[in-house]
Design a protein around this motif. Structure first.
Motif, PDB file in Angstrom:
ATOM      1  N   GLY A  27     -29.733 -42.571 -19.949  1.00 21.09           N
ATOM      2  CA  GLY A  27     -30.203 -41.954 -18.715  1.00 21.09           C
ATOM      3  C   GLY A  27     -30.246 -42.822 -17.488  1.00 21.09           C
ATOM      4  N   ALA A  28     -29.677 -44.030 -17.529  1.00 21.51           N
ATOM      5  CA  ALA A  28     -29.695 -44.909 -16.358  1.00 21.51           C
ATOM      6  C   ALA A  28     -28.573 -44.543 -15.396  1.00 21.51           C
ATOM      7  CB  ALA A  28     -29.552 -46.365 -16.785  1.00 21.51           C
ATOM      8  N   ALA A  29     -28.915 -44.401 -14.132  1.00 21.92           N
ATOM      9  CA  ALA A  29     -27.906 -44.102 -13.112  1.00 21.92           C
ATOM     10  C   ALA A  29     -27.367 -45.360 -12.464  1.00 21.92           C
ATOM     11  CB  ALA A  29     -28.499 -43.191 -12.041  1.00 21.92           C
ATOM     12  N   THR A  66     -28.458 -49.275 -21.540  1.00 20.73           N
ATOM     13  CA  THR A  66     -28.930 -50.356 -20.672  1.00 20.73           C
ATOM     14  C   THR A  66     -30.405 -50.675 -20.856  1.00 20.73           C
ATOM     15  OG1 THR A  66     -29.489 -48.848 -18.860  1.00 20.73           O
ATOM     16  CG2 THR A  66     -27.241 -49.719 -18.906  1.00 20.73           C
ATOM     17  N   ALA A  67     -31.187 -49.723 -21.397  1.00 23.60           N
ATOM     18  CA  ALA A  67     -32.642 -49.871 -21.463  1.00 23.60           C
ATOM     19  C   ALA A  67     -33.184 -50.150 -20.055  1.00 23.60           C
ATOM     20  CB  ALA A  67     -33.041 -50.950 -22.461  1.00 23.60           C
ATOM     21  N   GLY A  68     -34.281 -50.899 -19.947  1.00 24.81           N
ATOM     22  CA  GLY A  68     -34.815 -51.193 -18.625  1.00 24.81           C
ATOM     23  C   GLY A  68     -35.461 -49.988 -17.973  1.00 24.81           C
ATOM     24  N   ASP A  69     -35.666 -50.095 -16.676  1.00 21.56           N
ATOM     25  CA  ASP A  69     -36.364 -49.045 -15.932  1.00 21.56           C
ATOM     26  C   ASP A  69     -35.510 -48.504 -14.788  1.00 21.56           C
ATOM     27  OD1 ASP A  69     -36.397 -51.264 -14.349  1.00 21.56           O
ATOM     28  OD2 ASP A  69     -38.561 -51.306 -13.999  1.00 21.56           O
TER      29      ASP A  69
END
Length: 267
Positions: free
Chosen positions: A61-63, A229-232
């Motif tokens: 879900g990372a853009a 990617t994980a992260g925020d």
């Protein structure tokens, strides 16, 4: 590149072990991509505005990665990106994305020159920047050397000195809201009033969230990147949630090297 949806005789044959077809195993031409992503034909009353978004997202879900979309993209994704721009009258983008991605003017593409001329379009799409504050660097090429003047969509309460600076740089300021910010529905109508009915937005997430919440998005072209990617990192759309989730229908899906190139239209 291969087409997964809609299913045709060729895709069905491929799924059942037949001879690969429908573009499978080869790079699609720009003409084929343009046909696959064509805007709806004008109705009897003439063209109506059609707003599509083009975004990329990882599997989780990372853009973006490190604040930019390029690391999660691909060469084919960029070819589709260029094709969508070549089909559009105007590219609508948020001011923060202009700053983060280093936006430049859209360029003329020789491969699409004849098609754009036949459609009554200019040599390249205009860039329309959505900005309440007009906190933009007007010395950038986006404002000083575009093929067609850059537009700035803002509210009626925008600071007069910033409006004057934008116009001095060559931009055309378009009022699309009664207060400080921009009303998405008015922005669409304002652009249509300038003759821009084939609309494309490339975000960023905050702008796309505003367009979704206002109910003015007609189509989403979403590249699903086979990366984690994980992260925020932001999702493709941000901001307040809509009261009732909006249902879109799958229009088409292409695949290459694990990337899915999807189109979803308003149900």
């Amino acid at each position: 590149m291969r087409r997964l949806f809609p299913v045709t005789d060729e895709t069905a044959a491929l799924d059942s072990g037949g001879t690969p077809g429908d573009g499978a195993g080869r790079e699609w031409s720009l003409a084929e991509l343009a046909a696959a992503y064509a805007y709806p034909a004008a109705g009897p009353g003439g063209p109506l505005p059609w707003l599509r978004a083009n975004m990329v997202s990882t599997l989780d879900g990372a853009a973006q990665h490190d604040g930019r979309s390029q690391p999660i993209s691909s060469a084919t994704d960029m070819r589709i990106f260029g094709t969508l721009r070549a089909l559009a009258d105007v590219v609508v983008v948020g001011a923060q994305t202009v700053r983060q991605e280093g936006y430049r003017p859209a360029r003329a593409r020789a491969e699409f020159a004849e098609q754009r001329e036949a459609a009554g379009q200019g040599p390249a799409p205009a860039i329309a920047v959505v900005s309440a504050s007009l906190d933009l660097d007007f010395s950038l090429p986006l404002f000083t050397s575009p093929l067609v003047p850059t537009l700035i969509l803002t509210g009626a309460s925008a600071a007069p000195d910033r409006v004057a600076a934008a116009e001095k740089a060559g931009a055309r300021v378009v009022t699309a809201g009664d207060g400080i910010g921009v009303d998405p529905a008015r922005a669409v109508q304002a652009l249509a009033g300038l003759g821009h009915t084939r609309l494309l937005t490339e975000g960023g997430p905050r702008l796309l969230g505003q367009l979704v919440a206002a109910g003015v998005l007609d189509e989403l072209c979403l590249t699903v990147s086979p990366m984690l990617t994980a992260g925020d990192a932001q999702r493709i759309a941000g901001g307040p949630a809509v009261t009732v989730p909006q249902r879109f229908r799958l229009v088409s899906m292409l695949e290459e090297d694990g990337f899915l190139y999807t189109r979803y239209g308003r149900s």
